[in-house]
Design an enzyme around this catalytic site. Structure first.
Site, PDB file in Angstrom:
ATOM      1  CG  ASN A   1       4.484 -12.877  -0.833  1.00 14.33           C
ATOM      2  OD1 ASN A   1       3.764 -12.922   0.161  1.00 14.33           O
ATOM      3  ND2 ASN A   1       5.790 -12.762  -0.742  1.00 14.33           N
TER       4      ASN A   1
ATOM      5  CD  GLU B   1      -6.038  -5.841  -0.454  1.00 13.52           C
ATOM      6  OE1 GLU B   1      -5.818  -6.539   0.554  1.00 13.52           O
ATOM      7  OE2 GLU B   1      -5.628  -4.673  -0.581  1.00 13.52           O
TER       8      GLU B   1
ATOM      9  CD  GLU C   1       6.705 -13.511   9.226  1.00 14.19           C
ATOM     10  OE1 GLU C   1       7.160 -14.342   9.999  1.00 14.19           O
ATOM     11  OE2 GLU C   1       6.184 -13.807   8.136  1.00 14.19           O
TER      12      GLU C   1
ATOM     13  CB  CYS D   1       9.482 -11.533   2.087  1.00 16.13           C
ATOM     14  SG  CYS D   1       9.507 -13.217   2.696  1.00 16.13           S
TER      15      CYS D   1
HETATM   16  P1  NAD Z   1       0.563  -4.720   1.936  1.00 11.34           P
HETATM   17  O1  NAD Z   1       1.268  -4.011   3.017  1.00 11.34           O
HETATM   18  O2  NAD Z   1       0.071  -3.938   0.776  1.00 11.34           O
HETATM   19  O3  NAD Z   1      -0.721  -5.492   2.490  1.00 11.34           O
HETATM   20  C1  NAD Z   1      -0.620  -6.500   3.481  1.00 11.34           C
HETATM   21  C2  NAD Z   1      -1.940  -6.644   4.186  1.00 11.34           C
HETATM   22  O4  NAD Z   1      -2.238  -5.445   4.901  1.00 11.34           O
HETATM   23  C3  NAD Z   1      -3.131  -6.911   3.269  1.00 11.34           C
HETATM   24  O5  NAD Z   1      -3.961  -7.868   3.872  1.00 11.34           O
HETATM   25  C4  NAD Z   1      -3.815  -5.538   3.218  1.00 11.34           C
HETATM   26  O6  NAD Z   1      -5.204  -5.598   2.929  1.00 11.34           O
HETATM   27  C5  NAD Z   1      -3.568  -5.039   4.628  1.00 11.34           C
HETATM   28  N1  NAD Z   1      -3.637  -3.580   4.791  1.00 11.34           N
HETATM   29  C6  NAD Z   1      -3.317  -2.636   3.885  1.00 11.34           C
HETATM   30  N2  NAD Z   1      -3.474  -1.394   4.435  1.00 11.34           N
HETATM   31  C7  NAD Z   1      -3.889  -1.587   5.712  1.00 11.34           C
HETATM   32  C8  NAD Z   1      -4.221  -0.718   6.775  1.00 11.34           C
HETATM   33  N3  NAD Z   1      -4.163   0.605   6.629  1.00 11.34           N
HETATM   34  N4  NAD Z   1      -4.598  -1.243   7.950  1.00 11.34           N
HETATM   35  C9  NAD Z   1      -4.661  -2.589   8.123  1.00 11.34           C
HETATM   36  N5  NAD Z   1      -4.378  -3.472   7.133  1.00 11.34           N
HETATM   37  C10 NAD Z   1      -3.984  -2.976   5.949  1.00 11.34           C
HETATM   38  O7  NAD Z   1       1.553  -5.879   1.446  1.00 11.34           O
HETATM   39  P2  NAD Z   1       1.352  -6.957   0.279  1.00 11.34           P
HETATM   40  O8  NAD Z   1       1.436  -6.291  -1.038  1.00 11.34           O
HETATM   41  O9  NAD Z   1       0.170  -7.819   0.565  1.00 11.34           O
HETATM   42  O10 NAD Z   1       2.633  -7.884   0.485  1.00 11.34           O
HETATM   43  C11 NAD Z   1       3.878  -7.617  -0.104  1.00 11.34           C
HETATM   44  C12 NAD Z   1       4.874  -7.232   0.940  1.00 11.34           C
HETATM   45  O11 NAD Z   1       4.910  -8.232   1.960  1.00 11.34           O
HETATM   46  C13 NAD Z   1       6.294  -7.154   0.424  1.00 11.34           C
HETATM   47  O12 NAD Z   1       6.929  -6.022   0.941  1.00 11.34           O
HETATM   48  C14 NAD Z   1       6.934  -8.449   0.951  1.00 11.34           C
HETATM   49  O13 NAD Z   1       8.330  -8.389   1.057  1.00 11.34           O
HETATM   50  C15 NAD Z   1       6.251  -8.577   2.267  1.00 11.34           C
HETATM   51  N6  NAD Z   1       6.316  -9.956   2.782  1.00 11.34           N
HETATM   52  C16 NAD Z   1       7.135 -10.229   3.839  1.00 11.34           C
HETATM   53  C17 NAD Z   1       7.251 -11.528   4.314  1.00 11.34           C
HETATM   54  C18 NAD Z   1       8.168 -11.862   5.458  1.00 11.34           C
HETATM   55  O14 NAD Z   1       8.124 -12.991   5.925  1.00 11.34           O
HETATM   56  N7  NAD Z   1       9.028 -10.961   5.921  1.00 11.34           N
HETATM   57  C19 NAD Z   1       6.524 -12.542   3.717  1.00 11.34           C
HETATM   58  C20 NAD Z   1       5.686 -12.232   2.653  1.00 11.34           C
HETATM   59  C21 NAD Z   1       5.584 -10.928   2.191  1.00 11.34           C
END
Ligand code: NAD
Length: 455
Positions: A130, A156, A226, A261
């Site tokens: 994001n 991805e 995070e 987030c």
């Molecule tokens: P996601 O959890 O779907 O994916 C995040 C990352 O994890 C990606 O690179 C993905 O390929 C990887 N991943 C997925 N499954 C995995 C596994 N089993 N093992 C290892 N890696 C794996 O999240 P998203 O859709 O990319 O991001 C959105 C989320 O991120 C929202 O909940 C948002 O609030 C949060 N976010 C938090 C912050 C913060 O600073 N707190 C900042 C940005 C986004």
């Protein structure tokens, strides 16, 4: 791996995924390269990162364009993000020496006691889509400055950006075996979890973060998470300019299509000013321009993940089925792209998913409240604890309310902002550990105590 443009559905590019065998080989090479990188002086590493900061500016038009193409955010927001990431890098360049130097602590008889900080070693940075520049910089910049090697897995959905980040870091002088892009989805992520790395730093959803923390727990290495939020905002009855506040709240809810987030995800309004505020809020939301993210003047582009349209529709129909009313929006827009109208639901309550489950899209639930006690109890009724905001001209009242909310960040008369000078540290399901601020520099080092005697 195929990379699609969510605003058109068209194919942008095909790239090679990094196989688990290649990830293993990268780790082996990083084991030799990391000590060499760490043997450079802090000033030498800072010089390399300063060059990276300048290269981001040199290529900013290209970076912003590719970011908008792959995630669907308006071009101006992508430009803001690249420049915002540079601001965060300047913070690290300015502060790192102050916090990473060895410190003489005291002399006890003929023993000198000193404290120094060693890098963790080789870390994984598994990142989100994001704000890929912002959330990446929070991790890999202080990690590299303090002498770590980084296996960096962009989401991805932000692969082109991840490849640009690696290209520019390498051009700046970070050795290729010290910063390694790992391209792919959860399969590549799982391969990183299989390795005996020295730290895991993740930005993404609670679900994946919890899985990662559990998967690597027995390694006994630092884990930084995070995660998501369901950030509340309360407008008290001690406010003056309702139009100005409504504009700021609308921006907090809908900037980046609500895919932040720290986006405002639920709004509570004091009953005394409810009607006046909602009139202004509705007109602000209705004025938002939705459309092709590459066109100037567009404020809301396409959702990044087309499949998320169905999730948002389910949240809205759940709310309407339980008695909420649509104030505006509530539909996906026709066309090949993943567009959803900016949507406000009123008469919401906490039996509805829209008030308790992270939406991560352009939808917002609003509730009228009687007084501060009701607002506090509703704001606290949440599994997340990333940020909370209160609008009130009475600072004592505003700080008093915020002090009772279990959250890592408190906003008075503002919302949805991040400062590199302050810690970013979600509580409850919003995360573990800290990035940004001086505390976020120390997340990537381990302390060593020195007891030094002359014979
Ligand atoms: P996601 O959890 O779907 O994916 C995040 C990352 O994890 C990606 O690179 C993905 O390929 C990887 N991943 C997925 N499954 C995995 C596994 N089993 N093992 C290892 N890696 C794996 O999240 P998203 O859709 O990319 O991001 C959105 C989320 O991120 C929202 O909940 C948002 O609030 C949060 N976010 C938090 C912050 C913060 O600073 N707190 C900042 C940005 C986004």
């Amino acid at each position: 791996m195929k990379i699609f443009n969510p605003a058109t559905g068209g194919l942008i590019k095909e790239v090679h995924e990094t196989t688990p065998a290649a990830i293993h080989a990268a780790w082996t090479r990083a084991k030799s390269a990391q000590p060499v990188w760490n043997s450079k002086t802090l000033e030498e590493r800072l010089t390399v990162i300063r060059r990276y900061h300048d290269l981001l500016d040199r290529d900013s038009d290209l970076l912003a364009e590719d970011l908008s193409l792959e995630v669907g955010k308006p071009l101006q927001e992508s430009k803001n993000e690249v420049q915002g990431a540079r601001g965060r890098i300047r913070f690290f360049l300015e502060q790192a020496s102050k916090w990473l130097q060895p410190q003489p602590v005291r002399t006890d008889g003929n023993t000198r006691e000193e404290l120094s900080l060693d890098p963790l070693g080789i870390i994984a940075n598994i990142s989100a889509w994001n704000y890929p520049y912002h959330v990446g910089v929070n991790v890999y910049v202080p990690a590299l400055i303090s002498g770590n090697a980084v296996l960096y897995k962009p989401s991805e959905f932000a692969t082109l950006t991840g490849l640009h980040i690696a290209r520019l870091l390498h051009e700046a002088g970070v050795p290729e075996d010290v910063f390694v892009p790992v391209i792919g989805d959860r399969v590549a992520g799982e391969a990183l979890l299989d390795l005996p790395l020295d730290g895991y730093f993740f930005t993404g959803s609670y679900r994946t973060g919890k899985h990662i923390a559990e998967r690597v727990a027995s390694k006994l290495v630092p884990v930084g998470l995070e995660l998501g939020g369901k950030d509340p905002l309360y407008v008290t009855d001690e406010v003056d300019d309702l139009k100005k506040i409504a504009g700021a709240v609308a921006e907090g809810c809908f900037y980046n299509n609500g895919q932040s987030c720290c986006a405002v995800e639920r709004v509570y309004v004091h009953e005394r000013i409810y009607d006046g505020f909602m009139k202004e809020f509705e007109s602000e939301v209705r004025a938002l321009k939705v459309g092709n993210p590459m066109e100037p003047g567009i404020q809301q582009g396409s959702l990044t993940r087309p499949a998320h349209l169905e999730f948002l529709e389910a949240q809205i129909s759940d709310a309407l089925g339980k008695g909420a009313k649509l104030l505006c929006g509530g539909r996906r827009l026709p066309g090949p792209g993943a567009y959803y109208e900016p949507t406000v639901v009123v008469n919401a309550d906490h039996s509805m998913r829209i008030m308790t489950e992270e939406s991560f899209g352009p939808v917002i639930g609003v509730m009228k409240v009687r007084d501060d006690e009701e607002a506090i109890s509703l704001m606290q009724d949440c599994q997340y604890g990333l940020t909370a905001a209160v609008y009130s001209r009475n600072e004592t009242r505003g700080r008093g309310i915020l002090g009772r909310i279990d959250t890592g960040t408190s906003y008075l008369n503002c919302c949805d902002r991040v400062s590199p000078y302050l810690p970013w540290a979600g509580r409850k399901h919003s995360g573990l550990g800290t990035t940004l601020s001086w505390l976020g520099i120390l997340s990537f080092v381990r302390p060593r105590g020195w007891h030094l005697r002359t014979p």
